[in-house]
Design a protein around this motif. Structure first.
Motif, PDB file in Angstrom:
ATOM      1  N   GLY A  17      -5.921   0.577   6.692  1.00  0.00           N
ATOM      2  CA  GLY A  17      -6.133  -0.613   5.885  1.00  0.00           C
ATOM      3  C   GLY A  17      -4.864  -0.900   5.099  1.00  0.00           C
ATOM      4  O   GLY A  17      -3.919  -0.116   5.107  1.00  0.00           O
ATOM      5  N   GLN A  18      -4.839  -2.019   4.401  1.00  0.00           N
ATOM      6  CA  GLN A  18      -3.620  -2.378   3.693  1.00  0.00           C
ATOM      7  C   GLN A  18      -3.942  -3.114   2.403  1.00  0.00           C
ATOM      8  O   GLN A  18      -5.020  -3.689   2.245  1.00  0.00           O
ATOM      9  CB  GLN A  18      -2.731  -3.270   4.567  1.00  0.00           C
ATOM     10  N   GLY A  19      -2.982  -3.103   1.476  1.00  0.00           N
ATOM     11  CA  GLY A  19      -3.132  -3.851   0.241  1.00  0.00           C
ATOM     12  C   GLY A  19      -1.808  -3.996  -0.478  1.00  0.00           C
ATOM     13  O   GLY A  19      -1.128  -2.997  -0.756  1.00  0.00           O
ATOM     14  N   ASP A  20      -1.414  -5.246  -0.716  1.00  0.00           N
ATOM     15  CA  ASP A  20      -0.291  -5.526  -1.609  1.00  0.00           C
ATOM     16  C   ASP A  20      -0.892  -5.698  -3.000  1.00  0.00           C
ATOM     17  O   ASP A  20      -1.617  -6.656  -3.267  1.00  0.00           O
ATOM     18  CB  ASP A  20       0.438  -6.790  -1.171  1.00  0.00           C
ATOM     19  N   HIS A  21      -0.597  -4.747  -3.892  1.00  0.00           N
ATOM     20  CA  HIS A  21      -1.212  -4.730  -5.220  1.00  0.00           C
ATOM     21  C   HIS A  21      -0.302  -5.314  -6.302  1.00  0.00           C
ATOM     22  O   HIS A  21      -0.527  -5.071  -7.491  1.00  0.00           O
ATOM     23  CB  HIS A  21      -1.622  -3.305  -5.576  1.00  0.00           C
ATOM     24  N   LEU A  22       0.728  -6.046  -5.886  1.00  0.00           N
ATOM     25  CA  LEU A  22       1.716  -6.656  -6.781  1.00  0.00           C
ATOM     26  C   LEU A  22       2.675  -5.619  -7.358  1.00  0.00           C
ATOM     27  O   LEU A  22       3.888  -5.792  -7.298  1.00  0.00           O
ATOM     28  CB  LEU A  22       1.061  -7.459  -7.912  1.00  0.00           C
ATOM     29  N   VAL A  23       2.139  -4.532  -7.904  1.00  0.00           N
ATOM     30  CA  VAL A  23       2.986  -3.456  -8.421  1.00  0.00           C
ATOM     31  C   VAL A  23       3.400  -2.492  -7.313  1.00  0.00           C
ATOM     32  O   VAL A  23       4.327  -1.688  -7.478  1.00  0.00           O
ATOM     33  CB  VAL A  23       2.275  -2.673  -9.538  1.00  0.00           C
ATOM     34  N   SER A  24       2.711  -2.563  -6.178  1.00  0.00           N
ATOM     35  CA  SER A  24       2.951  -1.619  -5.089  1.00  0.00           C
ATOM     36  C   SER A  24       2.455  -2.207  -3.779  1.00  0.00           C
ATOM     37  O   SER A  24       1.720  -3.193  -3.758  1.00  0.00           O
ATOM     38  CB  SER A  24       2.220  -0.299  -5.367  1.00  0.00           C
ATOM     39  N   GLU A  25       2.888  -1.568  -2.686  1.00  0.00           N
ATOM     40  CA  GLU A  25       2.379  -1.894  -1.349  1.00  0.00           C
ATOM     41  C   GLU A  25       1.769  -0.625  -0.774  1.00  0.00           C
ATOM     42  O   GLU A  25       2.359   0.455  -0.897  1.00  0.00           O
ATOM     43  CB  GLU A  25       3.507  -2.399  -0.462  1.00  0.00           C
ATOM     44  N   ALA A  26       0.593  -0.757  -0.143  1.00  0.00           N
ATOM     45  CA  ALA A  26      -0.177   0.436   0.200  1.00  0.00           C
ATOM     46  C   ALA A  26      -0.858   0.306   1.549  1.00  0.00           C
ATOM     47  O   ALA A  26      -1.203  -0.790   1.996  1.00  0.00           O
ATOM     48  CB  ALA A  26      -1.225   0.697  -0.878  1.00  0.00           C
ATOM     49  N   PHE A  27      -1.058   1.463   2.171  1.00  0.00           N
ATOM     50  CA  PHE A  27      -1.846   1.579   3.393  1.00  0.00           C
ATOM     51  C   PHE A  27      -2.887   2.676   3.194  1.00  0.00           C
ATOM     52  O   PHE A  27      -2.642   3.669   2.494  1.00  0.00           O
ATOM     53  CB  PHE A  27      -0.954   1.884   4.591  1.00  0.00           C
ATOM     54  N   TYR A  28      -4.055   2.479   3.822  1.00  0.00           N
ATOM     55  CA  TYR A  28      -5.209   3.346   3.578  1.00  0.00           C
ATOM     56  C   TYR A  28      -5.736   3.928   4.889  1.00  0.00           C
ATOM     57  O   TYR A  28      -5.821   3.225   5.903  1.00  0.00           O
ATOM     58  CB  TYR A  28      -6.326   2.554   2.895  1.00  0.00           C
ATOM     59  N   LEU A  29      -6.113   5.184   4.840  1.00  0.00           N
ATOM     60  CA  LEU A  29      -6.711   5.846   5.997  1.00  0.00           C
ATOM     61  C   LEU A  29      -7.582   6.987   5.485  1.00  0.00           C
ATOM     62  O   LEU A  29      -7.644   7.253   4.278  1.00  0.00           O
ATOM     63  CB  LEU A  29      -5.642   6.338   6.965  1.00  0.00           C
ATOM     64  N   SER A  30      -8.279   7.656   6.401  1.00  0.00           N
ATOM     65  CA  SER A  30      -9.132   8.783   6.033  1.00  0.00           C
ATOM     66  C   SER A  30      -8.820   9.969   6.921  1.00  0.00           C
ATOM     67  O   SER A  30      -8.513   9.805   8.117  1.00  0.00           O
ATOM     68  CB  SER A  30     -10.618   8.421   6.188  1.00  0.00           C
ATOM     69  N   ASP A  31      -8.902  11.163   6.361  1.00  0.00           N
ATOM     70  CA  ASP A  31      -8.665  12.368   7.158  1.00  0.00           C
ATOM     71  C   ASP A  31      -9.909  12.679   8.002  1.00  0.00           C
ATOM     72  O   ASP A  31     -10.930  11.983   7.906  1.00  0.00           O
ATOM     73  CB  ASP A  31      -8.219  13.525   6.254  1.00  0.00           C
ATOM     74  N   PRO A  32      -9.857  13.703   8.869  1.00  0.00           N
ATOM     75  CA  PRO A  32     -10.980  13.958   9.780  1.00  0.00           C
ATOM     76  C   PRO A  32     -12.311  14.267   9.096  1.00  0.00           C
ATOM     77  O   PRO A  32     -13.363  14.171   9.731  1.00  0.00           O
ATOM     78  CB  PRO A  32     -10.489  15.158  10.598  1.00  0.00           C
ATOM     79  N   GLU A  33     -12.293  14.650   7.826  1.00  0.00           N
ATOM     80  CA  GLU A  33     -13.548  14.929   7.121  1.00  0.00           C
ATOM     81  C   GLU A  33     -13.899  13.831   6.128  1.00  0.00           C
ATOM     82  O   GLU A  33     -14.771  14.008   5.273  1.00  0.00           O
ATOM     83  CB  GLU A  33     -13.489  16.311   6.465  1.00  0.00           C
ATOM     84  N   GLY A  34     -13.225  12.677   6.260  1.00  0.00           N
ATOM     85  CA  GLY A  34     -13.620  11.502   5.505  1.00  0.00           C
ATOM     86  C   GLY A  34     -13.001  11.346   4.131  1.00  0.00           C
ATOM     87  O   GLY A  34     -13.398  10.451   3.374  1.00  0.00           O
TER      88      GLY A  34
END
Length: 267
Positions: A97-114
């Motif tokens: 997933g992704q999000g430009d939070h104005l103060v930062s730029e970010a990507f989101y994921l989950s490890d194998p156990e969530g």
């Protein structure tokens, strides 16, 4: 009420069911080095600092009804380094997933156990904007990732670089009011924005946030001994440790949601 200063976040400890699978994920996908191993515990991070401790407890399972970790946020030194790991994730066919939070730029994921993971890079502080009440302006917009990938095109990913830190931790909580009492009144973090519906962000040292809390999942129980977050780490100086009430260099506090912080004096 104290005002927390001069802090860093240390490693997040996760209670896991399958140590080998989780260790391989944090090595190969996230790019961490193994720093220390024992029979049921592996510490990973960069050569400079520990970021994640995996504690194997046989048979543990997550419980979606409990409070706990929403995500741990790994802060890359700059936008090019974030682009390098993004390219690596794309090559590994990892959905993010992704999000430009104005103060930062970010990507989101989950490890194998969530367990949720955020990988992000901050914009320079002089580019941050503030509301009339002094709160930092944050949003969730699409990331302009093409230029990020282009900037990293000739820099293949070889693992998390030195300078990578645990930027913030974000929790699922039952009550924002209780979270505010603990993280502001007990630990001394300052509210930096409360404009997101159902969420609260707090920080020290003028940062956008070291702590996030939300009630979006509406957890109904405090954390127990299930898979997921076991503890997070707050690194402080000796004077701050005393001000918080510490009588030893390492000690712990647990909030109303069962979320434990290990406080360590590091000077």
């Amino acid at each position: 009420m104290m005002n927390l200063t001069n802090i860093k976040l240390g490693a997040v400890t996760l209670r896991v069911n399958d140590l080998e699978t989780m260790k391989a994920y944090y090595e190969r996908v996230i790019g961490m080095d193994v720093l220390e191993t024992s029979e049921h515990r592996v510490t990973l991070g960069t050569k400079e600092m520990a970021l994640v401790v995996l504690h194997e407890v046989s048979g543990v399972r997550p419980n979606p009804r409990t409070a706990g970790l929403f995500h741990m946020a790994i802060l890359l030194p700059n936008r090019v380094e974030l682009g390098r790991i993004l390219r690596h994730l794309i090559e590994q066919r990892i959905e993010v997933g992704q999000g430009d939070h104005l103060v930062s730029e970010a990507f989101y994921l989950s490890d194998p156990e969530g367990n949720g993971i955020e990988l992000y890079a901050d914009r320079p502080r002089e580019q941050w904007e503030y509301e009339a009440n002094g709160h930092v302006k944050m949003s969730t917009d699409p990331v302009e990732y093409e230029s990020m990938l282009e900037a990293a095109a000739d820099r293949p990913f070889t693992g998390l670089p030195n300078g990578t830190t645990m930027g913030h931790v974000h929790f699922k909580v039952r009550s924002l009011e209780a979270a505010k009492l603990f993280y502001q009144n007990r630990l001394g973090f300052k509210v930096t924005t409360d404009s997101y519906p159902g969420a609260l962000f707090l920080a020290a040292d003028g940062y956008h946030h070291h702590i996030g809390a939300n009630v979006w999942a509406r957890p109904s129980q405090p954390m127990g001994q299930e898979a997921g977050l076991e503890a997070w780490t707050l690194l402080v100086d000796t004077a701050t440790n005393r001000e918080l009430g510490g009588t030893t260099s390492e000690w712990s506090l647990t909030d109303d949601d069962g979320i434990t912080v290990n406080i360590k004096s590091v000077d």
